[in-house]
Design a protein around this motif. Structure first.
Motif, PDB file in Angstrom:
ATOM      1  N   GLU A   8      41.623  49.580  32.219  1.00 58.11           N
ATOM      2  CA  GLU A   8      42.956  49.413  32.789  1.00 58.11           C
ATOM      3  C   GLU A   8      43.432  47.969  32.771  1.00 58.11           C
ATOM      4  O   GLU A   8      44.213  47.545  33.631  1.00 58.11           O
ATOM      5  CB  GLU A   8      42.985  49.968  34.226  1.00 58.11           C
ATOM      6  N   LYS A  10      41.771  45.305  33.436  1.00 58.57           N
ATOM      7  CA  LYS A  10      41.184  44.452  34.470  1.00 58.57           C
ATOM      8  C   LYS A  10      40.671  43.160  33.844  1.00 58.57           C
ATOM      9  O   LYS A  10      40.280  43.107  32.682  1.00 58.57           O
ATOM     10  CB  LYS A  10      40.036  45.174  35.170  1.00 58.57           C
ATOM     11  N   TYR A  64      34.684  48.525  52.599  1.00 62.66           N
ATOM     12  CA  TYR A  64      35.528  48.000  51.522  1.00 62.66           C
ATOM     13  C   TYR A  64      35.692  48.991  50.364  1.00 62.66           C
ATOM     14  O   TYR A  64      36.294  48.650  49.353  1.00 62.66           O
ATOM     15  CB  TYR A  64      34.964  46.671  51.022  1.00 62.66           C
ATOM     16  N   THR A 258      37.522  42.318  46.562  1.00 64.20           N
ATOM     17  CA  THR A 258      38.357  43.524  46.605  1.00 64.20           C
ATOM     18  C   THR A 258      39.830  43.191  46.792  1.00 64.20           C
ATOM     19  O   THR A 258      40.692  44.042  46.523  1.00 64.20           O
ATOM     20  CB  THR A 258      37.911  44.480  47.727  1.00 64.20           C
ATOM     21  N   SER A 259      40.145  41.991  47.232  1.00 59.22           N
ATOM     22  CA  SER A 259      41.550  41.604  47.388  1.00 59.22           C
ATOM     23  C   SER A 259      42.224  41.349  46.046  1.00 59.22           C
ATOM     24  O   SER A 259      43.455  41.310  45.960  1.00 59.22           O
ATOM     25  CB  SER A 259      41.673  40.360  48.269  1.00 59.22           C
ATOM     26  N   LYS A 260      41.426  41.155  44.994  1.00 55.73           N
ATOM     27  CA  LYS A 260      41.959  40.909  43.659  1.00 55.73           C
ATOM     28  C   LYS A 260      42.086  42.252  42.931  1.00 55.73           C
ATOM     29  O   LYS A 260      41.083  42.871  42.593  1.00 55.73           O
ATOM     30  CB  LYS A 260      41.062  39.952  42.880  1.00 55.73           C
ATOM     31  N   LYS A 261      43.279  42.676  42.699  1.00 57.26           N
ATOM     32  CA  LYS A 261      43.518  44.004  42.140  1.00 57.26           C
ATOM     33  C   LYS A 261      43.204  44.091  40.650  1.00 57.26           C
ATOM     34  O   LYS A 261      43.170  45.188  40.087  1.00 57.26           O
ATOM     35  CB  LYS A 261      44.972  44.426  42.389  1.00 57.26           C
ATOM     36  N   ASP A 262      42.957  42.941  40.013  1.00 57.75           N
ATOM     37  CA  ASP A 262      42.643  42.967  38.583  1.00 57.75           C
ATOM     38  C   ASP A 262      41.152  42.777  38.320  1.00 57.75           C
ATOM     39  O   ASP A 262      40.750  42.329  37.251  1.00 57.75           O
ATOM     40  CB  ASP A 262      43.454  41.912  37.829  1.00 57.75           C
ATOM     41  N   TRP A 264      37.468  44.788  38.198  1.00 52.60           N
ATOM     42  CA  TRP A 264      36.828  46.093  38.124  1.00 52.60           C
ATOM     43  C   TRP A 264      35.466  46.008  38.804  1.00 52.60           C
ATOM     44  O   TRP A 264      34.548  45.341  38.318  1.00 52.60           O
ATOM     45  CB  TRP A 264      36.657  46.521  36.666  1.00 52.60           C
TER      46      TRP A 264
END
Length: 290
Positions: A8, A10, A64, A258-262, A264
């Protein structure tokens, strides 16, 4: 350097992994000491991992929404079967880690086969299926180990140190689908914060690193891997990272990553499967092992 295209789009891949050694490493070390079988305190350091810390880590991962990989010696699984079942029931991956945390280096092929197949049988009985991943105990393997693993259905390893990307392992001169997901001492909690007396760890004693500094090291390694689009495999040990104070290091890592949406975040099997399917097959992405 070739960039890896992660799912996706990432930017990088992160694997959280935990070596649930239990008391196996201390038993092995104690055998080399006079009256070592009587050193009960040292065994309790390892027992602290499955007895208290594993569930603390499971709670934090659940908080998380992260799935991790737990590498477990067969002997530890025999001693703490309910912990193994809880790990599997929570949706985390379980991988091989020898039977009694033996060094594969120096063992015959027959001995290695036994400590591959025996824990596989133990884990299969506990969780209902074979496991696909492997991490070599105590840091090294014999030249023929990858071949023996691959022939027995193990699909990936997270044992070596020579890259910051997954790669296909070359066995007997032939490129294979046996994927290596390297890790690093720099993201190993044990080398920074483990401490015990019998046997002495570290050998010269006088070291439990500042937690803030260890967390900073881990964060810097993640940021570097993130910047270059690589794959980082955090290697932790429940009796170390799972204490009431040090669990904050894991908490801060999980919170930040986990705060970084890009990014994986995946298990070892997920990373190995993705790389196997989407990577090319040239020798710039392989390493010869024997």
């Amino acid at each position: 350097m070739d960039e890896i295209q992660w799912p996706e789009g990432k930017k990088c891949a992160v694997m959280f992994s935990f070596d649930l050694d239990g008391d196996t490493t201390w038993e092995n070390g104690n055998r080399g000491l006079p009256n070592g079988e009587q050193y009960i305190k040292s065994l309790s350091v390892g027992q602290y991992g499955p007895k208290r810390c594993a569930d603390r880590i499971l709670d934090k991962l659940d908080q998380y929404g992260v799935k991790a990989t737990f590498f477990i010696p067969g002997l530890t699984a025999e001693r703490y079967p309910e912990v193994v079942k809880r790990i599997a029931a929570a949706g985390h991956e379980i991988g091989l880690h020898g039977y009694a945390h033996e060094r594969f280096a120096g063992k015959t092929a027959e001995e290695q086969i036994e400590i591959i197949e025996k824990p596989q049988r133990i884990l299969r009985e506990l969780i209902g299926h074979d496991v696909e991943g492997f991490r070599t105990p105590s840091g090294d393997w014999a030249v023929e180990t990858p071949k023996l693993l691959y022939e027995r259905g193990i699909r990936y390893s997270s044992s070596m140190r020579g890259d910051d990307r997954p790669y296909r392992t070359v066995i007997d001169g032939r490129e294979t689908d046996f994927i290596e997901i390297p890790t690093k001492w720099e993201v190993d909690d044990y080398v920074a914060m483990a401490y015990h007396m019998y046997p002495a760890e570290p050998a010269g004693q006088d070291r439990i690193s500042c937690y803030r500094n260890v967390e900073d090291n881990f964060m810097r390694e993640f940021e570097g891997h993130y910047r270059y689009g690589l794959c980082i495999s955090f290697m932790s040990h429940p009796q170390v990272i799972g204490s009431p104070g040090r669990i904050r290091i894991l908490d801060h890592l999980l919170q930040h990553i986990t705060s970084k949406k890009d990014v994986w975040i995946a298990t070892g099997s997920q990373i190995a499967d993705w790389y196997r399917e989407h990577s090319g097959s040239d020798y710039s992405k392989t390493q010869e092992v024997g």
